[in-house]
Design a protein around this motif. Structure first.
Motif, PDB file in Angstrom:
ATOM      1  N   VAL A  21     -10.866  -2.843  14.898  1.00 29.62           N
ATOM      2  CA  VAL A  21      -9.907  -3.341  13.914  1.00 29.62           C
ATOM      3  C   VAL A  21      -9.395  -2.184  13.056  1.00 29.62           C
ATOM      4  O   VAL A  21     -10.137  -1.275  12.714  1.00 29.62           O
ATOM      5  CB  VAL A  21     -10.515  -4.442  13.023  1.00 29.62           C
ATOM      6  N   THR A  22      -8.117  -2.213  12.745  1.00 32.40           N
ATOM      7  CA  THR A  22      -7.502  -1.141  11.964  1.00 32.40           C
ATOM      8  C   THR A  22      -6.753  -1.658  10.738  1.00 32.40           C
ATOM      9  O   THR A  22      -6.397  -0.878   9.869  1.00 32.40           O
ATOM     10  CB  THR A  22      -6.498  -0.354  12.826  1.00 32.40           C
ATOM     11  N   SER A  91      -2.963  -7.940  16.792  1.00 31.37           N
ATOM     12  CA  SER A  91      -4.086  -7.294  17.472  1.00 31.37           C
ATOM     13  C   SER A  91      -4.709  -6.256  16.548  1.00 31.37           C
ATOM     14  O   SER A  91      -4.050  -5.698  15.669  1.00 31.37           O
ATOM     15  CB  SER A  91      -3.614  -6.639  18.771  1.00 31.37           C
ATOM     16  N   GLU A  92      -5.980  -5.999  16.734  1.00 30.35           N
ATOM     17  CA  GLU A  92      -6.743  -5.025  15.951  1.00 30.35           C
ATOM     18  C   GLU A  92      -6.684  -5.341  14.455  1.00 30.35           C
ATOM     19  O   GLU A  92      -6.617  -4.443  13.610  1.00 30.35           O
ATOM     20  CB  GLU A  92      -6.246  -3.598  16.215  1.00 30.35           C
ATOM     21  N   GLY A 119      -3.904 -15.375  15.730  1.00 30.41           N
ATOM     22  CA  GLY A 119      -3.925 -14.290  16.703  1.00 30.41           C
ATOM     23  C   GLY A 119      -4.661 -13.054  16.232  1.00 30.41           C
ATOM     24  O   GLY A 119      -4.509 -11.983  16.824  1.00 30.41           O
ATOM     25  N   THR A 120      -5.479 -13.182  15.175  1.00 32.25           N
ATOM     26  CA  THR A 120      -6.226 -12.025  14.685  1.00 32.25           C
ATOM     27  C   THR A 120      -7.396 -11.713  15.614  1.00 32.25           C
ATOM     28  O   THR A 120      -7.899 -12.576  16.327  1.00 32.25           O
ATOM     29  CB  THR A 120      -6.763 -12.295  13.270  1.00 32.25           C
ATOM     30  N   THR A 121      -7.839 -10.462  15.569  1.00 34.03           N
ATOM     31  CA  THR A 121      -8.929 -10.024  16.437  1.00 34.03           C
ATOM     32  C   THR A 121     -10.287 -10.463  15.912  1.00 34.03           C
ATOM     33  O   THR A 121     -11.140 -10.918  16.666  1.00 34.03           O
ATOM     34  CB  THR A 121      -8.909  -8.497  16.577  1.00 34.03           C
ATOM     35  N   GLY A 264     -14.170   2.269  11.556  1.00 37.98           N
ATOM     36  CA  GLY A 264     -13.550   3.554  11.811  1.00 37.98           C
ATOM     37  C   GLY A 264     -12.084   3.605  11.470  1.00 37.98           C
ATOM     38  O   GLY A 264     -11.391   4.578  11.827  1.00 37.98           O
ATOM     39  N   ALA A 265     -11.555   2.568  10.802  1.00 33.89           N
ATOM     40  CA  ALA A 265     -10.152   2.585  10.380  1.00 33.89           C
ATOM     41  C   ALA A 265      -9.955   3.608   9.293  1.00 33.89           C
ATOM     42  O   ALA A 265     -10.770   3.726   8.387  1.00 33.89           O
ATOM     43  CB  ALA A 265      -9.723   1.204   9.898  1.00 33.89           C
ATOM     44  N   ALA A 266      -8.879   4.360   9.346  1.00 32.58           N
ATOM     45  CA  ALA A 266      -8.605   5.382   8.338  1.00 32.58           C
ATOM     46  C   ALA A 266      -7.103   5.475   8.098  1.00 32.58           C
ATOM     47  O   ALA A 266      -6.333   5.652   9.028  1.00 32.58           O
ATOM     48  CB  ALA A 266      -9.160   6.741   8.790  1.00 32.58           C
TER      49      ALA A 266
END
Length: 274
Positions: A21-22, A91-92, A119-121, A264-266
């Protein structure tokens, strides 16, 4: 007045991580309105949450007393907010949504179904007390008493080590008061729930939480005639966030940020939860 089994843990722990996920948003689906916290935008309140005239349901509000009474209106509200926050490509993405502490399995399953349809991940569904504590709870830890006075619900929750040890809920809130009516009934309801929890507490956790001061959240915490009466009757100072009405959604925003960082989203959160 309702109460749960002691030690109940709800939702999925953010310690598990949410790989891939981002982006995301945090939601507080309340009886008076729906609030969202969107990274980069801050707090967004959906003006249509007080009732969707297109639904023809006759309920006036899609959420009453903490329960979804008009799923189709809720779907449109959530879709509109998700469109603003996430765009058409979901997505993500991750949505964090808070619910009343004593929401039953049917309510939690319904909100999960509504969020999945977007539709979310990934989805995190957690209780409002833990969300409020994430934003405005004391840093030193220990037992915490959260009193959430909303439009149509009043809840008192004892948290110990991040878990719901005990909770009470009454279908009484600010909307039940007349325009010039003092908040006597709402304050008495909150105090009765706290006293009941205290009488049934065998480990001293309620007393320990009271000594630190209960955390007050919800629209009721914006009213000095409510907070002062509770503080005087309990004989302890109370804790207030800078904007108690948005304490829950801001806490959900912090949990969202933690999950995004673990994934790990940045950058996960561009600045504080304002």
């Amino acid at each position: 007045m309702h109460s749960p089994h002691n030690g109940r843990r709800q939702g999925r722990s953010i310690r598990n991580g949410y790989r891939g996920v981002t982006r995301g948003l945090a939601l507080d689906l309340g009886s008076s309105c729906t609030r969202a916290w969107i990274p980069g935008l801050g707090i967004v309140t959906d003006a249509e949450s007080t009732g969707d005239p297109e639904s023809g349901s006759g309920h006036g509000r899609p959420v009453r007393r903490g329960r979804i009474v008009d799923p189709e209106s809720c779907r449109r509200i959530l879709s509109r907010i998700a469109g603003t926050a996430l765009g058409t490509d979901r997505s993500e993405t991750l949505i964090v949504l808070s619910h009343p502490v004593l929401a039953g399995p049917e309510h939690r399953a319904e909100v999960r179904a509504l969020l999945t349809a977007l539709g979310t991940t990934s989805i995190i569904v957690l209780d409002s007390a833990r969300a409020a504590a994430a934003y405005a709870g004391p840093q030193e830890g220990g037992p915490l008493l959260v009193v959430d006075i909303g439009a149509e619900l009043t809840e008192a929750t004892l948290l110990v080590d991040g878990m719901v040890r005990d909770a009470r809920q009454a279908e009484t809130g600010l909307s039940d008061l007349g325009p010039d009516e003092p908040p006597t009934a709402v304050v008495r309801t909150a105090l009765d729930m706290i006293m009941e929890m205290w009488r049934q507490d065998r480990h001293g956790a309620v007393l320990g939480a009271l000594r630190k001061g209960p955390l007050l959240a919800g629209g009721g915490a914006l009213r000095p005639d409510v907070t002062n009466r509770i503080a005087v009757r309990l004989g302890v100072p109370v804790r207030l966030a800078d904007d108690p009405a948005t304490t829950v959604v801001r806490g959900a925003g912090l949990i969202l940020g933690s999950a995004l960082r673990k994934a790990g989203a940045a950058p996960a959160l561009p600045g504080p939860v304002r």
